[in-house]
Design an enzyme around this catalytic site. Structure first.
Site, short mmCIF file in Angstrom:
data_model
loop_
_atom_site.label_atom_id
_atom_site.label_comp_id
_atom_site.label_asym_id
_atom_site.label_seq_id
_atom_site.Cartn_x
_atom_site.Cartn_y
_atom_site.Cartn_z
CG ASP A 1 -8.95 3.94 3.58
OD1 ASP A 1 -8.30 3.52 2.59
OD2 ASP A 1 -10.11 4.40 3.46
CG HIS B 1 -9.46 4.57 -0.54
ND1 HIS B 1 -10.20 3.95 0.44
CD2 HIS B 1 -10.12 4.37 -1.71
CE1 HIS B 1 -11.27 3.41 -0.11
NE2 HIS B 1 -11.25 3.64 -1.41
CB SER C 1 -13.58 4.77 -3.53
OG SER C 1 -12.68 3.70 -3.74
#
Ligand SMILES: *[C@@H]1O[C@H](CO)[C@@H](O)[C@H](O)[C@H]1NC(C)=O
Ligand SMILES: *[C@@H]1O[C@H](CO)[C@@H](O)[C@H](O)[C@H]1NC(C)=O
Ligand SMILES: *[C@@H]1O[C@H](CO)[C@@H](O)[C@H](O)[C@H]1NC(C)=O
Length: 359
Positions: free
Chosen positions: A332, A335, A50
């Site tokens: 978040d 990240h 991610s």
């Protein structure tokens, strides 16, 4: 990165292919005198998770396709795990090319778009299989190899001016923890993760990629999912100690590979220290005031069972967002924000200039 995993099982949305086209471009190139150094990268190939995914993961599997992800860039959710641009976009900008198209969208992209390379990274994945049923790094490299073998998009000579980004940001470790394996096995498992990373790096080099950038593992003990325990005041040093073990083994593996290849093909991007530098400076440079509390994330669930982007069965949102994502380093639980990534790449700029472009 447990948060990643918990994101993943939500209701499906329709695929609005037209909606994301034009948006996955990312940051425009900022070509800075690369011709001075003899090697000007024209293609970027990306593998990992991610931290690097720019839209491969399917909408049904991920919060990255839900509001408020993408509110800063491209202005709506488009598959990035941030409010905006991520590591891939900033590295592409650095080398002076457009952010490469996600593998998932390759058949919808024009030929010209494909010339900037391709992004094979999938959020939630690791070098081994993780808790998400998505392609691990070996499978991502298989996809790349298949495209090279078919030869209709890239030829071997194209790879002479190519760079790869190999992002391993910790999902193997969150999987290890989720499986409740004994802590005594952790060091041995770290060795396995680095050994498998080395296999992957050697394979990318053998396929002909000219330069391969490998971020060190970021300080996992400083991620908001962990520091929430201290109200975002302190990193967990025992977790960071394990990260340091990973990074020192990675350093050794890369030194060995560079010695083997007799060229400085492999470059470590020191993400670990770049994160810590930004935390200390509250921004990219000493004396900055960009991030007042760098450990506090912008988007958080209203209680521990909710995540950024969560809604209840009635569609009522179960998270809160900060007033200005540009003033938060983290987006978040795991990240960085676009502003966070920008500051990290600003810190990494010197290494990038001296090792990626010269050499
Ligand atoms: C990667 O995934 C494939 C398919 O699930 C699996 O067969 C393979 O063993 C995995 N590779 C590693 C290194 O875990
Ligand atoms: C740090 O993390 C470890 C492992 O997850 C945990 O056992 C420990 O309680 C944490 N330490 C602090 C100070 O939160
Ligand atoms: C580098 O490789 C050579 C053999 O090619 C070996 O003799 C030498 O010990 C290696 N150096 C390191 C630092 O691994």
């Amino acid at each position: 990165m447990d948060s990643l995993i918990k994101f993943f099982f939500c209701l499906s949305l329709f695929l609005f292919i037209s909606l994301i086209f034009g948006e996955i471009n990312g940051v425009e190139g900022s070509n800075q005198n690369h011709h001075l150094y003899g090697f000007r990268p024209t293609k970027l190939f990306v593998f990992g998770d991610s931290y690097a995914d720019t839209g491969n993961i399917r909408k049904s599997l991920s919060n990255s396709w839900k509001f408020p992800y993408g509110i800063t860039f491209p202005g709506k959710p488009a598959g990035r795990f941030s409010d905006g641009r991520v590591a891939t976009d900033f590295l592409a900008k650095f080398v002076g090319i457009k952010s490469p198209i996600p593998y998932f969208w390759k058949d919808y992209a024009g030929k010209k778009r494909l010339l900037h390379g391709m992004n094979f990274a999938y959020g939630g994945t690791g070098v081994f299989n993780t808790q998400v049923p998505l392609p691990n790094m070996t499978t991502q490299i298989d996809f790349f190899q298949k495209i090279l073998t078919a030869g209709d998009i890239y030829s071997t000579s194209d790879l002479i001016s190519s760079v790869a980004l190999v992002s391993v940001a910790g999902n193997d470790y969150s999987t290890f923890i989720a499986q409740n394996r004994p802590a005594s096995e952790f060091p041995g498992f770290i060795k396995q993760v680095v050994d498998q990373t080395e296999v992957n790096l050697r394979r990318l080099h053998a396929l002909g990629v000219k330069k391969i950038a490998v971020p060190s593992l970021q300080p996992l003990g400083c991620l908001p999912g962990i520091t929430v325990a201290s109200s975002f005041q302190r990193c967990n040093e025992s977790q960071n100690a394990l990260v340091k073990l990973h990074n020192s083994l990675l350093q050794q593996a890369v030194a060995k590979l560079n010695n083997e290849t007799k060229q400085s093909t492999f470059i470590i991007l020191d993400l670990y220290n770049a994160f810590l530098t930004v935390f200390k400076n509250k921004g990219a440079n000493p004396g900055s005031t960009t991030f007042q509390n760098p450990l506090k994330p912008c988007c958080v669930g209203v209680s521990s069972e909710y995540r950024c982007g969560s809604v209840d069965e009635k569609g009522v949102k179960k998270y809160v967002i900060c007033d200005d994502p540009k003033s938060a380093f983290f987006w978040d639980r795991s990240h960085p924000t676009e502003a966070g990534w920008r500051s990290v790449y600003s810190v990494l700029r010197e290494t990038l200039t001296s090792s990626l472009i010269k050499a």
